[in-house]
Design a protein around this motif. Structure first.
Motif, PDB file in Angstrom:
ATOM      1  N   ASN A   1       0.807  -1.223   0.000  1.00 50.65           N
ATOM      2  CA  ASN A   1       0.000   0.000   0.000  1.00 50.65           C
ATOM      3  C   ASN A   1       0.840   1.272   0.000  1.00 50.65           C
ATOM      4  N   GLN A   2       2.154   1.108  -0.114  1.00 51.42           N
ATOM      5  CA  GLN A   2       3.023   2.266  -0.338  1.00 51.42           C
ATOM      6  C   GLN A   2       3.266   2.486  -1.828  1.00 51.42           C
ATOM      7  N   THR A   3       2.648   1.674  -2.637  1.00 48.95           N
ATOM      8  CA  THR A   3       2.666   1.905  -4.082  1.00 48.95           C
ATOM      9  C   THR A   3       1.964   3.214  -4.386  1.00 48.95           C
ATOM     10  N   ALA A   4       2.691   4.143  -4.999  1.00 50.01           N
ATOM     11  CA  ALA A   4       2.144   5.483  -5.233  1.00 50.01           C
ATOM     12  C   ALA A   4       3.131   6.278  -6.079  1.00 50.01           C
ATOM     13  N   LEU A   5       2.711   7.490  -6.402  1.00 51.86           N
ATOM     14  CA  LEU A   5       3.586   8.457  -7.047  1.00 51.86           C
ATOM     15  C   LEU A   5       4.077   9.416  -5.964  1.00 51.86           C
ATOM     16  N   TYR A   6       5.384   9.547  -5.843  1.00 45.16           N
ATOM     17  CA  TYR A   6       5.977  10.362  -4.791  1.00 45.16           C
ATOM     18  C   TYR A   6       6.575  11.632  -5.392  1.00 45.16           C
ATOM     19  N   PHE A   7       6.251  12.743  -4.753  1.00 50.04           N
ATOM     20  CA  PHE A   7       6.761  14.033  -5.206  1.00 50.04           C
ATOM     21  C   PHE A   7       7.582  14.704  -4.119  1.00 50.04           C
ATOM     22  N   CYS A   8       8.665  15.293  -4.550  1.00 51.61           N
ATOM     23  CA  CYS A   8       9.453  16.188  -3.718  1.00 51.61           C
ATOM     24  C   CYS A   8       9.124  17.613  -4.133  1.00 51.61           C
ATOM     25  N   ALA A   9       9.166  18.524  -3.195  1.00 48.39           N
ATOM     26  CA  ALA A   9       8.941  19.932  -3.512  1.00 48.39           C
ATOM     27  C   ALA A   9       9.846  20.792  -2.654  1.00 48.39           C
ATOM     28  N   THR A  10      10.094  21.995  -3.131  1.00 46.30           N
ATOM     29  CA  THR A  10      10.882  22.953  -2.363  1.00 46.30           C
ATOM     30  C   THR A  10      10.147  24.283  -2.330  1.00 46.30           C
ATOM     31  N   SER A  11      10.472  25.095  -1.365  1.00 47.51           N
ATOM     32  CA  SER A  11       9.928  26.450  -1.346  1.00 47.51           C
ATOM     33  C   SER A  11      10.864  27.380  -0.607  1.00 47.51           C
ATOM     34  N   ASP A  12      10.749  28.625  -0.950  1.00 46.94           N
ATOM     35  CA  ASP A  12      11.458  29.642  -0.222  1.00 46.94           C
ATOM     36  C   ASP A  12      10.653  29.932   1.036  1.00 46.94           C
ATOM     37  N   GLY A  13      11.232  30.601   1.961  1.00 51.72           N
ATOM     38  CA  GLY A  13      10.526  30.890   3.200  1.00 51.72           C
ATOM     39  C   GLY A  13      10.300  32.364   3.378  1.00 51.72           C
TER      40      GLY A  13
END
Lengths: 111, 115
Positions: free
Chosen positions: B84-96
């Protein structure tokens, strides 16, 4: 706890028709709302944010605090608007900037 | 946007295996995030980091761990993968707070299948 709800998983319209993607939220404070979009074979990207009060690609969204809604609207849909749309919320305080996303709505604009 | 990269892009693994997903960014952002995307559930936050020494659990952190090796790198590990960890994984970044925009920039995603 904060929550974002997008009641429509799928939305289909014809080119030139008006389109409205619904977004409702629950949050006790003053939220900041966003719409993100993912076009086919592209990355998820910011479409617009409520504090900017801007129109991007013909889309607008108004924050209605009374109805806790942030619906995305466009008067005349185009085929290139077909995409996955996510509504998102960030709260204040030390977690400001951390987003809570809705379930997403897949918009299909038919020719 | 090639500023946020994820490796691998696709991975098939077996139940019980340990797997690491890596994210790198050249945007100079302090904040990094890991999400998973499942049909009908949208994007859900797994872990986030507001700077190198700051790691926080998101809404679905069970079964996952992370490491922030540097400002530019944020890795997600599944210690013992389950289907059930089958999925599409995304990383993201942001400024603060520096720019005040907090816009998140996403990587291309890693499609993980656990058999």
């Amino acid at each position: 706890a904060q929550r974002v709800t997008q009641p429509e998983k799928l939305l289909s319209v014809f080119k030139g028709a008006p389109v409205e993607l619904k977004c409702n939220y629950s949050y006790s404070g003053s939220p900041e709302l966003f719409w993100y979009v993912q076009y086919s074979r592209q990355r998820l990207q910011l479409l617009l944010r409520h504090i900017s009060r801007e129109s991007i690609k013909g889309f607008t969204a108004d924050l209605n605090k009374g109805e806790t809604s942030f619906h995305l609207k466009k008067p005349f849909a185009q085929e290139e608007d077909s995409a996955m749309y996510y509504c998102a919320l960030t709260s204040g305080g030390t977690s400001y900037g951390k987003l809570t996303f809705g379930q997403g709505t897949i918009l299909t604009v038919h020719p | 946007d090639a500023d946020v990269t994820q490796t691998p892009r696709n991975r098939i693994t077996k139940t019980g295996k340990r797997i690491m997903l890596e994210c790198s960014q050249t945007k100079g952002h302090d904040r990094m995030y890991w999400y998973r995307q499942d049909p009908g559930l949208g994007l859900r936050l797994i872990y986030y980091s507001f700077d190198v020494k700051d790691i926080n659990k998101g809404e679905i952190s069970d079964g996952y761990s992370v490491s922030r090796q540097a400002q530019a790198k944020f890795s997600l590990s599944l210690e013992s993968a389950i289907p059930n960890q089958t999925a599409l994984y995304f990383c993201a970044t942001s400024d603060g707070a520096a720019t005040g925009t907090y816009e998140q920039y996403f990587g291309p995603g890693t499609r993980l299948t656990v058999t």
